[in-house]
Design a protein around this motif. Structure first.
Motif, PDB file in Angstrom:
ATOM      1  N   PHE A  91       0.834  -1.203   0.000  1.00 23.40           N
ATOM      2  CA  PHE A  91       0.000   0.000   0.000  1.00 23.40           C
ATOM      3  C   PHE A  91       0.865   1.247   0.000  1.00 23.40           C
ATOM      4  O   PHE A  91       2.010   1.229   0.445  1.00 23.40           O
ATOM      5  N   ASN A 113       1.296  -1.748  16.012  1.00 26.25           N
ATOM      6  CA  ASN A 113       0.994  -0.430  15.475  1.00 26.25           C
ATOM      7  C   ASN A 113       2.310   0.199  15.016  1.00 26.25           C
ATOM      8  O   ASN A 113       3.344  -0.010  15.640  1.00 26.25           O
ATOM      9  N   PHE A 135      -0.239   4.132  11.683  1.00 25.49           N
ATOM     10  CA  PHE A 135      -1.063   3.008  11.228  1.00 25.49           C
ATOM     11  C   PHE A 135      -1.321   2.062  12.393  1.00 25.49           C
ATOM     12  O   PHE A 135      -0.469   1.894  13.261  1.00 25.49           O
ATOM     13  N   ASN A 136      -2.498   1.417  12.381  1.00 26.10           N
ATOM     14  CA  ASN A 136      -2.744   0.389  13.394  1.00 26.10           C
ATOM     15  C   ASN A 136      -2.146  -0.940  12.923  1.00 26.10           C
ATOM     16  O   ASN A 136      -1.621  -1.038  11.817  1.00 26.10           O
ATOM     17  N   LYS A 138      -3.370  -3.516  11.790  1.00 27.08           N
ATOM     18  CA  LYS A 138      -3.980  -4.086  10.589  1.00 27.08           C
ATOM     19  C   LYS A 138      -3.611  -3.310   9.331  1.00 27.08           C
ATOM     20  O   LYS A 138      -4.113  -3.590   8.254  1.00 27.08           O
ATOM     21  N   GLY A 139      -2.759  -2.286   9.500  1.00 27.01           N
ATOM     22  CA  GLY A 139      -2.317  -1.497   8.354  1.00 27.01           C
ATOM     23  C   GLY A 139      -3.257  -0.378   7.974  1.00 27.01           C
ATOM     24  O   GLY A 139      -3.081   0.257   6.937  1.00 27.01           O
ATOM     25  N   LYS A 140      -4.260  -0.103   8.810  1.00 21.27           N
ATOM     26  CA  LYS A 140      -5.197   0.985   8.527  1.00 21.27           C
ATOM     27  C   LYS A 140      -4.615   2.287   9.066  1.00 21.27           C
ATOM     28  O   LYS A 140      -4.165   2.356  10.211  1.00 21.27           O
ATOM     29  N   ALA A 141      -4.634   3.328   8.233  1.00 19.62           N
ATOM     30  CA  ALA A 141      -4.101   4.630   8.639  1.00 19.62           C
ATOM     31  C   ALA A 141      -4.894   5.200   9.809  1.00 19.62           C
ATOM     32  O   ALA A 141      -6.118   5.105   9.852  1.00 19.62           O
TER      33      ALA A 141
END
Length: 192
Positions: A91, A113, A135-136, A138-141
């Motif tokens: 990503f 994280n 980012f957490n 799970k790779g979510k910003a």
């Protein structure tokens, strides 16, 4: 008395040698796995990887990729589990894509994280600025990318980052002429 001291010395030397041997065996007992490709986009150049790992052996690798985002370098990343298997797809880290976004650095806490920082050319109105994004696991910003440096004259680049167990982090970078001379080193702390 001297015989007893000599026996004690022999015992200590023997114990140290055994301890050293066990440590040596432990340090060199790791088995290397197979090498694997990190980036899935492979046109042109992908360069300057950086890596961070959590307490369970999961890791994230970040790098700069030439023209993948349609404009010179961009910063990309890929998550992996502790077996070295890709988790999700690679990503893009930066959202601002004009000019260059390069020189990434990454840090990760024990829960997975992570924070990635990089240099962005022209984004803050100067030749280079330092930006970051959280980012957490799970790779979510977590929020948007943000500018790190407040001084924006000349260029700020080559960031590095460190994180403590509470999630506080520090980013440091080079700044041209900010201290009245050539490059100086500056830093900023971010507290939870």
């Amino acid at each position: 008395m001297q015989a007893r001291n000599w026996n004690l010395h022999k015992y200590l030397i023997f114990t140290l040698l055994i301890s050293f041997s066990l440590v040596t065996i432990y340090l060199f007992s790791f088995q290397a796995g197979k090498e694997f490709r990190v980036n899935t986009y492979y046109a042109d150049n992908q360069r300057y990887p950086e890596i961070a790992m959590d307490k369970n052996g999961n890791f994230v690798i970040t790098w700069e990729s030439w023209e993948q985002d349609g404009s010179w370098d961009g910063v990309f990343a890929q998550r992996f589990n502790s077996k070295g298997e890709a988790v999700g797809t690679e990503f893009q880290v930066n959202t601002y894509t004009e000019n260059y976004q390069n020189e990434p650095a990454i840090v990760m806490n024990k829960k997975g994280n992570f924070v990635i920082t990089w240099t962005s050319i022209g984004q803050d109105g100067a030749s280079g600025g330092v930006f970051a994004r959280r980012f957490n696991r799970k790779g979510k910003a977590i929020g948007k990318e943000f500018r790190v440096n407040t001084y924006t004259d000349k260029g700020q680049n080559n960031p590095a980052i460190a994180l403590d167990k509470k999630g506080n982090f520090v980013i440091t970078w080079m700044s041209d002429k900010q201290d009245g001379s050539g490059y100086g080193i500056f830093a900023k702390m971010f507290k939870k």
